[in-house]
Design a protein around this motif. Sequence first.
Motif, PDB file in Angstrom:
ATOM      1  N   PHE A  38       0.840  -1.198   0.000  1.00 32.95           N
ATOM      2  CA  PHE A  38       0.000   0.000   0.000  1.00 32.95           C
ATOM      3  C   PHE A  38       0.881   1.257   0.000  1.00 32.95           C
ATOM      4  N   TRP A  41      -0.469   4.622   1.117  1.00 33.54           N
ATOM      5  CA  TRP A  41      -0.729   4.837   2.532  1.00 33.54           C
ATOM      6  C   TRP A  41       0.488   5.398   3.248  1.00 33.54           C
ATOM      7  N   PRO A 356     -15.747   3.046   9.200  1.00 34.48           N
ATOM      8  CA  PRO A 356     -15.063   4.045   8.360  1.00 34.48           C
ATOM      9  C   PRO A 356     -15.832   5.361   8.302  1.00 34.48           C
ATOM     10  N   GLU A 361      -9.142   9.470   5.143  1.00 36.27           N
ATOM     11  CA  GLU A 361      -8.295   8.769   4.204  1.00 36.27           C
ATOM     12  C   GLU A 361      -8.382   7.259   4.458  1.00 36.27           C
ATOM     13  N   PRO A 362      -8.055   6.446   3.455  1.00 37.06           N
ATOM     14  CA  PRO A 362      -8.140   4.991   3.626  1.00 37.06           C
ATOM     15  C   PRO A 362      -7.361   4.466   4.820  1.00 37.06           C
ATOM     16  N   VAL A 363      -6.153   5.000   5.046  1.00 37.15           N
ATOM     17  CA  VAL A 363      -5.353   4.508   6.161  1.00 37.15           C
ATOM     18  C   VAL A 363      -6.002   4.862   7.496  1.00 37.15           C
ATOM     19  N   ASN A 365      -9.229   5.158   7.977  1.00 38.32           N
ATOM     20  CA  ASN A 365     -10.367   4.261   8.128  1.00 38.32           C
ATOM     21  C   ASN A 365      -9.916   2.861   8.531  1.00 38.32           C
ATOM     22  N   ALA A 366      -8.753   2.457   8.040  1.00 35.09           N
ATOM     23  CA  ALA A 366      -8.208   1.169   8.480  1.00 35.09           C
ATOM     24  C   ALA A 366      -7.945   1.205   9.980  1.00 35.09           C
TER      25      ALA A 366
END
Length: 460
Positions: A38, A41, A356, A361-363, A365-366
């Motif tokens: 990723f 990220w 989420p 950002e995706p990271v 939400n992770a």
Amino acid sequence: MENGRFVGINMVRHTLVVSSYVLTSTLFVQIVLLGIIFPNWGDGNGLIPGQDVTRFHQVAVEQAEAITLIGWSAWELRPNGWGISGLMSAWYVLTLPQPWVLAPIQALLYGVSVALLAKLILAATDNRRFTLLAVLPVVLLPSAAIIYAQPHRDLYIMFGLLLAIYGWWLLLRMQQAPLGQALQLATGGVGLIASGFIVSWVVREFSAEIFQGLGALFVLLLSICSYRSLRQSPKYVICAVASPLVALLLLLAMASFHSGDFFTGELEASPESAGLQVQPLEQEEHWRSSSWLPSRLDDTLRRLAGARDHFIRGYSHGRTAIDTDVHYRDVLDVLAYTPRAVQIGLFSPFPNQWLPHPEAEPVRNAYRVLAGAEMALLYLVLPFLLYAGWCWWRRPAFWVLLMPALAWVMVYAYTVPVVGSLVRYRFPGYIILVALALAGLGQAVVHWRSARRRRLTAQP
């Protein structure tokens, strides 16, 4: 009773096993996960963008470059106010200006911390299986990986806190030891407490104030244990009396080393304390001193209230901000907020923060999902902290762990109204509470099985 050599071998083994796992995990996260799997990220250096660690790294790189050009006279302990950047920059000069070169140091410090915690859990439970169960989350939980896989200050704080707690444990043990052994325990205890205090102060200056508070708690605990020791067996009178006195001297040394006024300017005491008239609106911006409290304790609470104001002003814009409308203006405000602080300190992030966020950002939400999965598990585990207390409250080692851990969590629950930051700040104390709760769960299972066997045996 284990001999010293056996204990030493065990601690080294635990340190090596945990350090190897942490080192491997850190390199995987920084080089493989954020570098290859990723890459979007990461920031290109194995760090997660938007976090303090990227700024720590950048400042460290800049200072390392200055040292290379000018010499070590360019080195500062706290460039941009960050002690972690000062330490990183020195290591960057000696190695490479890349975060992964810190991984062996971080792994070693974390391994030592877990080994010390395991030794104390064993002293509290006297059960190796419970000890193994208790320390597993210290290594495997996502919140733990966030701490050790990035160059966070909280890893060094955890190391310093466990050093100090183990040092206080040695001072407690000297109460029932012959004079020669007591001197060794006192020397080791003083060295560990001082080292833990300094390490924590270097990377986060205001942690020195928390260590002073913990020192005062241990003076009280050691005094109570000393009184009990003298009543039960006055064989080692000198050692029993010396134990709390050594702790008191350490507390005075910590107070003189650091004056304890990091947040003193954030919230001023009301001029009414000096006999001046104050308008009602002005009163809301000042701390109202309490005449029934010792002035030193009242001033400590004033600075705690100032710390909360500081974090609200600077960080209340975060998505995980909570109770940002709560300010303390006297001791009654602090007391009234205590139940809520306990709830936040032990059980946040709450379920409404586990999913989420559409704007994150995706990271990030992770992070939220991992934190949610972790808390769903801990909600089942944490109640067994009470069972652990019921089982082992007579054992001093239990209090040596519980007391500073709970105090640590509560200080940040009172002052940090941003759950994302709170999870990191509270981690050194919180993970001790989780470990004790898991040990309590193990003991509950053993007791349940024993009771079940007795019922089955009693059946005709």
